[in-house]
Every structure is written in C-alpha cells, then in structure tokens.
Enzyme design. Structure first.
Site: not given
Length: 268
Positions: A90, A158, A191-193
């Site tokens: 990850n 990236y 994604i709202l990390t």
C-alpha cells in the site's frame, strides 16, 4: 466476521488512511495483521487499537525505500505469525511541488517515487511469494491509482509509477497463479483520507465532486472493504485485475457535467 479467519496479513503504510482501514477491517474479519509503517509509533498505536476489540495485530517499522527493511518486515511477519498469506503493498508517495510536467519535474524525485511506488511492490512480492508458495497460496494486493490510467497536468512520475503497478500486478498473477497465488490491484480515485482532507481546499474538493458520477467522495473504508474482498476466498477466481474504486469520476465523456449545466440553464 470470519472472511479471512486464520490468514496472516502484512499491510504496508498501515498507520493511517487507506492502510489503517484495510488493517482494521482485515483484523475484524479474523486475520492476524502486521502493520508496517515508517511511522512506527502510529503503526504500534493502530495495532493496540485493533487489540482493544479482540483482534490480533502488531506494529513494526518499515522503510519502503530500503530493500533490507522490506525483507525484514516480511521475515518478521513469518516469524511472528508463522506464515504470510495476504500482502497489501500500500505504500505510495506523491509530491506536487517537485513532480511536475515532464519538462520541469525534478529527476531525483522521479527516482525516489519509482523506488517507493513500484520497486517496493516488486520487493514486497519478491520476499513474500516463497512463503506463500510454501503455505499453499496467498493473495497479493497492490495500491495503484487512477493516475495510472489517465494523463494530468502534473504528477508525471506518480502516474507513471502507478501505471507500472497495474502491469506488474498482471505479471505476478501470470507467473505465480499455478502456485495458487493471486495478485490484484486497487486503483482509488480521490479518497478522503486525513491527509487529503488536511491538504485539499474546498474548491479542489468541489472540482472533484463535479465530475464524480456519485454525489459524494470516497472514504478509506471504501478501499479497505475492497482489500478484504480481494484477500478473501470470495475472490478466488479473480487475479491480474485492477479494480477501479473512484466513484465514477472517470467513466463519462469529460464534457458531461458542463453539458448538464448548460441544459439546466436553458430550462430556467
């Protein structure tokens, strides 16, 4: 609550965000989990939180840019829990200040992102696969990105590194499928990390929302639940795939939201 019971998982970058969600959900579904992160105190705290609701977990240090550190994390997992049956690769980095367009990006940053974002996936898999073969199989899950499927104004390194994750996933799946080792990837959209929420303005979030097919943003558990599915026997006939978990942000002609606005204005 036992979808991955008695399986042993190592989650890299598991101290926060997507990794933390995956580690917690895997533990809730019965897996023994090693949380490996550069933020070792965060990893240990995450493991303690898992233990509070009866799960089995341990937090350890991992430098995903160092081959020996990756090897030691895999070996620790095997020594501590007896095997490794789930590997969630990850860890990933991005840098909006240095990773620019191809003319202006920092070449040292290119090398750093390639080392962290793709080489760590290779090495984690390289060191885990022999143990999975010995154990009779396993599931490798890699974090890719929608940046690996599209072009953008910046983040060239990236995007290239995440495209490499998508294809490396296929190679691992093809090479070790006969050993009952499956390898799949997940390509998140926004994604709202906590990191995303802290670093993205409301204006930026509104732009993403405009182009999502769904009327909300993704959350870490949206990825964590997908990890559990790919780690479990429910996905035993799925390998070499990249599941796009992105709220429909990329499914339509990019002009659709603008045409909807135009039609709404015409009806008024």
């Amino acid at each position: 609550m036992e979808r991955v019971k008695n399986k042993v998982a190592i989650v890299t970058g598991g101290a926060s965000g997507i990794g933390l969600s995956a580690a917690s959900l895997l533990a809730k579904e019965g897996a023994k989990v090693v949380i490996a992160d550069f933020n070792v105190e965060g990893a240990k705290q995450a493991a303690e939180n898992i233990k509070k609701y009866g799960g089995e977990a341990v937090g350890i240090f991992l430098d995903a840019g160092d081959e020996n550190s990756i090897k030691e994390a895999i070996e620790y997992t095997v020594q501590h829990f007896g095997t490794v049956s789930i590997l969630f690769n990850n860890v990933g980095l991005t840098n909006l200040q240095k990773d620019l367009d191809v003319v202006n990006l920092d070449l040292d940053e290119w090398d750093r992102l390639m080392n962290i974002n793709i080489k760590s996936v290779l090495l984690g898999s390289r060191f885990a696969i022999p143990h999975m073969v010995e154990a009779g199989g396993g599931s490798i899950i890699n974090t890719a990105s929608m940046a690996g499927f599209t072009g953008d104004a910046v983040r060239s390194a990236y995007g290239a590194s995440k495209a490499a994750v998508v294809n490396l996933t296929k190679y691992i799946a093809a090479q070790y499928g006969k050993d009952k080792i499956r390898c799949n990837a997940i390509a998140p959209g926004l994604i709202l990390t906590p990191a995303a929420e802290n670093n993205m303005s409301s204006e930026v979030l509104d732009i993403f929302a405009k182009y999502n097919a769904l009327p909300y943003h993704g959350e870490p558990d949206d990825i964590g639940h997908t990890v559990v599915f790919l780690a479990s026997d429910e996905s035993k006939f799925i390998t070499g795939q990249t599941i796009q978990v992105e709220g429909g942000h990329y499914i339509a002609n990019p002009s659709v939201p603008d045409f909807k606005d135009l039609m709404n204005k015409a009806q008024k």
